[in-house]
Design a protein around this motif. Structure first.
Motif, PDB file in Angstrom:
ATOM      1  N   UNK A 158      43.855  34.453  49.405  1.00  0.00           N
ATOM      2  CA  UNK A 158      42.524  34.687  49.970  1.00  0.00           C
ATOM      3  C   UNK A 158      42.047  36.131  49.825  1.00  0.00           C
ATOM      4  N   UNK A 159      42.959  37.093  49.823  1.00  0.00           N
ATOM      5  CA  UNK A 159      42.542  38.490  49.635  1.00  0.00           C
ATOM      6  C   UNK A 159      41.996  38.702  48.223  1.00  0.00           C
ATOM      7  N   UNK A 160      42.678  38.150  47.245  1.00  0.00           N
ATOM      8  CA  UNK A 160      42.208  38.263  45.856  1.00  0.00           C
ATOM      9  C   UNK A 160      40.891  37.518  45.680  1.00  0.00           C
ATOM     10  N   UNK A 161      40.773  36.355  46.313  1.00  0.00           N
ATOM     11  CA  UNK A 161      39.549  35.562  46.181  1.00  0.00           C
ATOM     12  C   UNK A 161      38.358  36.298  46.793  1.00  0.00           C
ATOM     13  N   UNK A 162      38.566  36.968  47.923  1.00  0.00           N
ATOM     14  CA  UNK A 162      37.490  37.763  48.520  1.00  0.00           C
ATOM     15  C   UNK A 162      37.057  38.858  47.560  1.00  0.00           C
ATOM     16  N   UNK A 163      38.013  39.499  46.923  1.00  0.00           N
ATOM     17  CA  UNK A 163      37.707  40.540  45.941  1.00  0.00           C
ATOM     18  C   UNK A 163      36.873  39.975  44.784  1.00  0.00           C
ATOM     19  N   UNK A 164      37.218  38.774  44.338  1.00  0.00           N
ATOM     20  CA  UNK A 164      36.460  38.131  43.265  1.00  0.00           C
ATOM     21  C   UNK A 164      35.023  37.839  43.705  1.00  0.00           C
ATOM     22  N   UNK A 165      34.865  37.346  44.934  1.00  0.00           N
ATOM     23  CA  UNK A 165      33.514  37.091  45.454  1.00  0.00           C
ATOM     24  C   UNK A 165      32.717  38.394  45.503  1.00  0.00           C
ATOM     25  N   UNK A 166      33.325  39.465  45.986  1.00  0.00           N
ATOM     26  CA  UNK A 166      32.619  40.740  46.117  1.00  0.00           C
ATOM     27  C   UNK A 166      32.407  41.449  44.788  1.00  0.00           C
ATOM     28  N   UNK A 167      33.079  40.985  43.742  1.00  0.00           N
ATOM     29  CA  UNK A 167      32.871  41.536  42.398  1.00  0.00           C
ATOM     30  C   UNK A 167      31.795  40.771  41.630  1.00  0.00           C
ATOM     31  N   UNK A 168      31.222  39.756  42.264  1.00  0.00           N
ATOM     32  CA  UNK A 168      30.162  38.984  41.626  1.00  0.00           C
ATOM     33  C   UNK A 168      30.658  37.937  40.644  1.00  0.00           C
ATOM     34  N   UNK A 169      31.933  37.540  40.728  1.00  0.00           N
ATOM     35  CA  UNK A 169      32.498  36.585  39.778  1.00  0.00           C
ATOM     36  C   UNK A 169      32.166  35.131  40.100  1.00  0.00           C
ATOM     37  N   UNK A 170      31.610  34.873  41.266  1.00  0.00           N
ATOM     38  CA  UNK A 170      31.189  33.525  41.646  1.00  0.00           C
ATOM     39  C   UNK A 170      29.665  33.482  41.621  1.00  0.00           C
ATOM     40  N   UNK A 171      29.115  32.548  40.881  1.00  0.00           N
ATOM     41  CA  UNK A 171      27.658  32.458  40.719  1.00  0.00           C
ATOM     42  C   UNK A 171      26.938  32.349  42.056  1.00  0.00           C
ATOM     43  N   UNK A 172      27.404  31.433  42.931  1.00  0.00           N
ATOM     44  CA  UNK A 172      26.718  31.210  44.196  1.00  0.00           C
ATOM     45  C   UNK A 172      26.759  32.441  45.095  1.00  0.00           C
ATOM     46  N   UNK A 173      27.916  33.080  45.187  1.00  0.00           N
ATOM     47  CA  UNK A 173      28.046  34.195  46.127  1.00  0.00           C
ATOM     48  C   UNK A 173      27.568  35.528  45.562  1.00  0.00           C
ATOM     49  N   UNK A 174      27.336  35.603  44.282  1.00  0.00           N
ATOM     50  CA  UNK A 174      26.962  36.886  43.667  1.00  0.00           C
ATOM     51  C   UNK A 174      25.607  37.409  44.128  1.00  0.00           C
ATOM     52  N   UNK A 175      24.748  36.548  44.635  1.00  0.00           N
ATOM     53  CA  UNK A 175      23.413  36.978  45.063  1.00  0.00           C
ATOM     54  C   UNK A 175      23.368  37.403  46.534  1.00  0.00           C
ATOM     55  N   UNK A 176      24.490  37.268  47.234  1.00  0.00           N
ATOM     56  CA  UNK A 176      24.509  37.575  48.670  1.00  0.00           C
ATOM     57  C   UNK A 176      25.575  38.618  49.028  1.00  0.00           C
ATOM     58  N   UNK A 177      25.871  39.518  48.118  1.00  0.00           N
ATOM     59  CA  UNK A 177      26.892  40.544  48.328  1.00  0.00           C
ATOM     60  C   UNK A 177      26.472  41.529  49.399  1.00  0.00           C
TER      61      UNK A 177
END
Length: 87
Positions: free
Chosen positions: A24-43
């Motif tokens: 989950x720590x790595x996945x949070x980092x991926x979300x905050x790096x814009x690697x997920x399309x859905x979450x990249x617009x809400x950083x």
């Protein structure tokens, strides 16, 4: 190896996002790096809930259930003892 179901919250607009992962720590980092399309617009995102499951199947079933829950339930869930972030 355990699997985790997690909830992250956007610091931009408060949106809650549910997912599952092995790290989950790595996945949070991926979300905050814009690697997920859905979450990249809400950083940026913060991790607010994590629960552990023994199998991938258990985690996937739980994630699917959480995706159908309303935000009031999710906000309540974040405060519960099942949240391993509270340990």
């Amino acid at each position: 190896m355990p699997f985790y179901v997690y909830i992250i919250q956007s610091l931009k607009d408060g949106t809650l996002y549910k997912g599952f992962t092995e790290d989950y720590a790595q996945r949070l980092s991926e979300h905050n790096s814009g690697l997920s399309t859905y979450t990249s617009t809400r950083l940026p995102w913060q991790l607010v809930y994590v629960e552990e499951h023994l199998t991938k199947r258990e985690a996937l079933v739980r994630e699917k259930k959480l995706k159908r829950c309303n935000s009031d339930y999710l906000r309540w869930l974040i405060t519960q003892p099942t949240n391993i972030l509270k340990e």
